[in-house]
Write an enzyme that holds these catalytic residues in place. Structure first.
Site, short mmCIF file in Angstrom:
data_model
loop_
_atom_site.label_atom_id
_atom_site.label_comp_id
_atom_site.label_asym_id
_atom_site.label_seq_id
_atom_site.Cartn_x
_atom_site.Cartn_y
_atom_site.Cartn_z
N THR A 12 -21.33 15.12 -30.80
CA THR A 12 -20.54 16.15 -30.47
C THR A 12 -19.18 15.36 -30.31
OG1 THR A 12 -22.20 17.14 -29.03
CG2 THR A 12 -19.86 17.39 -28.36
N ARG B 124 -29.20 29.38 -28.59
CA ARG B 124 -28.96 28.34 -27.21
C ARG B 124 -27.34 27.85 -27.22
NH1 ARG B 124 -26.79 22.69 -26.81
NH2 ARG B 124 -27.48 22.02 -24.95
N VAL B 125 -26.77 28.01 -26.52
CA VAL B 125 -25.54 27.42 -26.07
C VAL B 125 -25.26 26.41 -25.18
CG1 VAL B 125 -23.01 28.45 -25.83
CG2 VAL B 125 -24.40 29.93 -27.04
N GLY B 126 -24.72 25.35 -25.15
CA GLY B 126 -24.41 24.32 -24.72
C GLY B 126 -23.18 24.31 -23.82
N ASP B 127 -22.57 23.25 -23.34
CA ASP B 127 -21.40 23.25 -22.58
C ASP B 127 -20.26 23.04 -23.28
OD1 ASP B 127 -22.17 20.38 -23.36
OD2 ASP B 127 -20.52 20.01 -22.19
N THR C 149 -19.46 15.21 -23.23
CA THR C 149 -20.56 15.35 -24.08
C THR C 149 -21.68 14.87 -23.44
OG1 THR C 149 -21.31 14.13 -26.03
CG2 THR C 149 -19.64 12.91 -24.72
N GLY C 150 -22.65 15.34 -23.64
CA GLY C 150 -24.03 14.75 -23.03
C GLY C 150 -24.98 16.04 -23.12
N ALA C 151 -25.78 15.97 -21.65
CA ALA C 151 -26.77 17.04 -21.54
C ALA C 151 -26.14 18.34 -21.16
CB ALA C 151 -27.80 16.56 -20.40
N GLY C 152 -25.92 19.28 -22.24
CA GLY C 152 -25.29 20.32 -22.04
C GLY C 152 -25.46 21.46 -20.56
#
Length: 376
Positions: free
Chosen positions: A236, A264-267, A287-290
């Site tokens: 990311t 699926r949508v992350g952060d 960046t990371g675990a969304g």
């Protein structure tokens, strides 16, 4: 008519990725000297209370994702150089905007565009595959002067999603557009569109196959589910900048997670989670675990701790990324830049790829753990 998604990627695209790894482009410009600081100087990462060493007067920073750290022992010099060049070229793209008097919003967009075009990173070309072997990409951008923001989620055919996010900010009354509507909006405004095979790289296809094998319980899979999940976060991209008027901006772009559910949508496209910029406090790209960064409202919380908690940028970023978010079950990192040029890049993951540009034109890149140890 929308282009059809390619379920089996074109293998011809592999050659472009191989070339990118074997012969990375360019180096720093004459006005920017790339350098790596010794591990002994990395005090900020351990305390979270001081800015990154020698990172005063930062005007632009970028990241290439957080996750499993690159290993000096196993990473070839060619690949290490490719990562450093990728970060440096993004910084140079933003530097060109700032040097000609451009604003911070244009600078972060230029930097992220360059990273989206680099197949090493999980954004644009080189985006990871969904569970159905397709690509859905997310991006967002925000300016600190008036809190205007734009984002796209789940786009499938925009060559540079960050351009579409900027378009939403500038040419619509909305903050986020998703899916087919976002693609159609981008196409109607003249952005370059591509078919799904454009995003393909062999490395991402191999990662999908490994992820599917691990999910199916294949004990012969080379990576554990935990390691795969950690690697998926890496790639990311994001950028933060401050211009000569002390205006802040931030931008983030991603292909998401390998083998994620379609839709699926992350952060990354969510303002206040993956991206936030507010004049007087901070510009931040995460960046990371969304899912964890969404629930923890990561980037807006950093801003709030500065504004209402009277913390400085490194303190606020460290508090959110290292102290709070891991308690919610996920790790990652953030690049955070204040209006005075104070910069820090705390991360709770084993590694994070990032670099920054100072006012005097010096570029610094960090790709190995001993250059920027995890904030455990």
């Amino acid at each position: 008519m929308r282009p059809l998604k390619l379920i089996v990627p074109a293998l011809a695209a592999t050659a472009a990725v191989t070339a990118a790894l074997a012969a990375p482009q360019g180096g720093a410009s004459a006005s920017a000297t790339e350098r790596t600081l010794p591990a002994a100087q990395q005090t900020a990462g351990k305390t979270g209370t001081k800015p990154e060493p020698d990172a005063e007067d930062v005007v632009l920073a970028v990241h290439g994702g957080a996750g499993t750290a690159l290993d000096r022992a196993t990473t070839s010099p060619e690949l290490a150089k490719a990562y450093r060049d990728g970060l440096s070229q993004a910084l140079q793209a933003g530097q060109q905007v700032l040097d000609r008097g451009g604003n911070s919003t244009d600078a972060v967009q230029a930097a992220v565009e360059r990273l989206e075009d680099n197949p090493l990173f999980n954004a644009g070309k080189g985006a990871v595959f969904n569970a159905d072997a397709g690509h859905e990409l997310d991006a967002s951008i925000m300016r600190g002067t008036d809190l205007k923001a734009g984002a796209v989620a789940g786009v499938r055919n925009v060559r540079n999603p960050i351009q579409a996010a900027r378009l939403v900010m500038d040419e619509s009354k909305h903050v986020m557009l998703a899916g087919e509507g976002a693609d159609d909006f981008a196409a109607a405004h003249g952005l370059k569109m591509v078919t799904q095979d454009y995003y393909f790289t062999q490395a991402r296809w191999d990662a999908l196959m490994k992820a599917k094998a691990a999910a199916a319980g294949d004990t012969s899979a080379a990576k554990s589910k935990e390691t795969l999940a950690d690697e998926q976060a890496k790639g990311t991209v994001g950028a933060v900048a401050v211009d000569r008027d002390k205006d802040l901006a931030a931008a983030t772009s991603t292909g998401g997670l390998t083998n994620k559910l379609p839709g699926r949508v992350g952060d990354s496209p969510i303002i206040g989670a993956g991206t936030y910029a507010k004049n007087g406090t901070v510009a931040a790209s995460a960046t990371g675990a969304g899912e964890v960064f969404i629930r923890g409202a990561a980037t807006s919380t950093i801003s709030n701790l500065i504004e209402f908690g009277k913390m400085n940028v490194p303190e606020a970023a460290y508090q959110v990324i290292v102290k709070r978010l891991p308690q919610l079950g996920g790790t990652g990192g953030v690049i955070a830049l204040g209006p005075d040029g104070t910069f820090d890049a705390p991360h709770s993951s084993p590694g994070m790829l990032y670099g920054y540009l100072t006012k005097d034109g010096t570029i610094t890149t960090r790709i190995f753990p001993d250059e920027s140890p995890a904030n455990s």
